[in-house]
Design an enzyme around this catalytic site. Sequence first.
Site, PDB file in Angstrom:
ATOM      1  N   ASP B  25      11.350   5.933   3.594  1.00  0.00           N
ATOM      2  CA  ASP B  25      12.594   6.118   2.838  1.00  0.00           C
ATOM      3  C   ASP B  25      13.134   7.514   3.078  1.00  0.00           C
ATOM      4  O   ASP B  25      12.396   8.497   2.949  1.00  0.00           O
ATOM      5  CB  ASP B  25      12.328   5.985   1.331  1.00  0.00           C
ATOM      6  CG  ASP B  25      12.267   4.538   0.867  1.00  0.00           C
ATOM      7  OD1 ASP B  25      12.358   3.633   1.721  1.00  0.00           O
ATOM      8  OD2 ASP B  25      12.115   4.321  -0.350  1.00  0.00           O
ATOM      9  N   LYS B  82      19.406  -0.856   2.165  1.00  0.00           N
ATOM     10  CA  LYS B  82      19.169  -1.837   1.099  1.00  0.00           C
ATOM     11  C   LYS B  82      20.467  -2.371   0.505  1.00  0.00           C
ATOM     12  O   LYS B  82      21.424  -1.620   0.309  1.00  0.00           O
ATOM     13  CB  LYS B  82      18.388  -1.184  -0.051  1.00  0.00           C
ATOM     14  CG  LYS B  82      16.939  -0.843   0.268  1.00  0.00           C
ATOM     15  CD  LYS B  82      16.281  -0.247  -0.979  1.00  0.00           C
ATOM     16  CE  LYS B  82      14.949   0.407  -0.675  1.00  0.00           C
ATOM     17  NZ  LYS B  82      13.873  -0.561  -0.398  1.00  0.00           N
ATOM     18  N   GLY B 154       8.066   3.444  -6.413  1.00  0.00           N
ATOM     19  CA  GLY B 154       8.340   4.649  -7.180  1.00  0.00           C
ATOM     20  C   GLY B 154       7.248   5.046  -8.146  1.00  0.00           C
ATOM     21  O   GLY B 154       7.475   5.862  -9.033  1.00  0.00           O
ATOM     22  N   ARG B 166      -3.267  -8.975  -1.457  1.00  0.00           N
ATOM     23  CA  ARG B 166      -4.410  -9.888  -1.591  1.00  0.00           C
ATOM     24  C   ARG B 166      -3.960 -11.299  -1.939  1.00  0.00           C
ATOM     25  O   ARG B 166      -4.530 -12.286  -1.472  1.00  0.00           O
ATOM     26  CB  ARG B 166      -5.369  -9.380  -2.678  1.00  0.00           C
ATOM     27  CG  ARG B 166      -6.284  -8.271  -2.203  1.00  0.00           C
ATOM     28  CD  ARG B 166      -7.577  -8.279  -3.019  1.00  0.00           C
ATOM     29  NE  ARG B 166      -8.453  -7.171  -2.664  1.00  0.00           N
ATOM     30  CZ  ARG B 166      -9.346  -7.220  -1.686  1.00  0.00           C
ATOM     31  NH1 ARG B 166      -9.477  -8.313  -0.944  1.00  0.00           N
ATOM     32  NH2 ARG B 166     -10.102  -6.186  -1.424  1.00  0.00           N
ATOM     33  N   GLY B 215       4.121   1.922  -3.656  1.00  0.00           N
ATOM     34  CA  GLY B 215       3.017   2.667  -4.248  1.00  0.00           C
ATOM     35  C   GLY B 215       2.103   3.348  -3.254  1.00  0.00           C
ATOM     36  O   GLY B 215       1.142   4.003  -3.644  1.00  0.00           O
ATOM     37  N   GLY B 236       7.915   4.886   0.437  1.00  0.00           N
ATOM     38  CA  GLY B 236       9.178   5.255  -0.202  1.00  0.00           C
ATOM     39  C   GLY B 236       9.111   6.665  -0.712  1.00  0.00           C
ATOM     40  O   GLY B 236       9.179   7.636   0.042  1.00  0.00           O
ATOM     41  N   SER B 237       8.908   6.778  -2.022  1.00  0.00           N
ATOM     42  CA  SER B 237       8.906   8.090  -2.669  1.00  0.00           C
ATOM     43  C   SER B 237       7.717   8.939  -2.224  1.00  0.00           C
ATOM     44  O   SER B 237       7.749  10.165  -2.352  1.00  0.00           O
ATOM     45  CB  SER B 237       8.860   7.884  -4.177  1.00  0.00           C
ATOM     46  OG  SER B 237       9.672   6.790  -4.557  1.00  0.00           O
TER      47      SER B 237
END
Lengths: 192, 295
Positions: B25, B82, B154, B166, B215, B236-237
């Site tokens: 990101d 996005k 996030g 999983r 995550g 991302g973050s």
Amino acid sequence: MKIGVLALQGDFAEHITMLKKIGVETAEVRLPKHLDGLDGLIMPGGESTTIGKLAVAYDLMKPLQEFGKSKAIWGTCAGAIFLSKDIGRDQPLLGLMNIKVQRNAFGRQVDSFETDLEIDELYKATGAEYPYHAVFIRAPIIESVSGKAKVLSKLEDGRIVAAQEGHLLATSFHPELTDDTRFHEYFISLAS
Amino acid sequence: MEAKTGTWTEKKGLAQMLKGGVIMDVVNAEQAKIAEDAGACAVMALERVPADIRADGGVARMSDPDMILKIMDAVTIPVMAKCRIGHFVEAQILESIGVDYIDESEVLTPADEEHHILKHNFKVPFVCGCRNIGEALRRIGEGAAMIRTKGEAGTGDVVEAVRHARSVIGAIKQIQNMDDEELMTFAKNNGAPYELIKEVKTLGRMPVVNFAAGGVATPADAALMMQLGVDGVFVGSGIFKSGDPAKRAAAIVKSVTHYQDASILAEVSKNLGEAMVGRNAAQMPEAEKLAVRGW
């Protein structure tokens, strides 16, 4: 016959599937020691900047250049860029093949395309004379060949999309994304 | 033969080129350059990373096309962007400016609470999030050419990414062991298209490339997802909310290539500075979870 596939990033698993289909033993190459005992190497599609940086970070540049002096290497798309001498911008290249390549030569993803090619060398080598269906994805073109490099295939408009220099092979397109194993068979003949 | 563009092979194929890579990101051209220099195989252009979207609240929409175009100009790697779930006009706009992939994303505020975009109508390929096999195959049925497990964006907490990966990979193994008679009932129980369930059984994998997202904050997180069996990761973050983005980005790229080599993972995990401040996803109220968006 054992063929390595450079597994730093990209669609290396697709090449391994194709090689297995034609009964060739395979190995994934991520570090210099993985080149030991190989008869040839395929460098897959992916992002050439990513592959180049990882090759530099793990000291693969020299070993790959040495390998390519005597053994067969085939680069598809990003792999072809990585094999070339010149791409007109600064990023790590093996510089093994006397070809000049332009990245993303057809535009962005919406311009990516499939088309049929006539490739005489391939027909001769495999005895199967029907058009080769080629998949181009954000593909490079080979702007020019020099030295002992020769053109294997062009688009109808004359742009070069496959070249060969002795035991080195470069294609702008992705034979590993089709069911047609002729290009892999052709490469095995160069590695033998 | 006339050249054909926008085919299923082309759409799926670009995702295949991204495998074994990290998609990062970025919110401006400068971050995009840092990501490319670190070895990202693609970037996701957006105005705010998910951690900021969470903090700011309000409605999160497609980014300004001008900002996306500046990122497209700054890098040579593929650029994704996005759009909101169900917002097919945002998707039309993104297609018209030439982004390489559209993420119909739960990280933005949904525009339609019942329907997703019919992605077969577009030449540009789409990636969509999923929590389980049913959701993944519904999205592929609508034309998604790439899937990512959602995780919880996030948060910097990998637990939801693990749960979703999983779930999907476990279901694929289960399908492979089923008799053909069982497939229709499995399709019914999971809300998944029957033809795609049959395809999963034949292939022994998802019909399109499957990345992990939501995550991932460390090289170890990325390698964990790879060892669980995904094809690559979105971060991302986790990168630009950390202390040293360039170093962390390069370390995560290396961890995805060498995901099975613990000594290399140890090496790249050294001295990365502070990771993003995490939020425990398990203690998060249901209403704040982004992963529940999608139908």
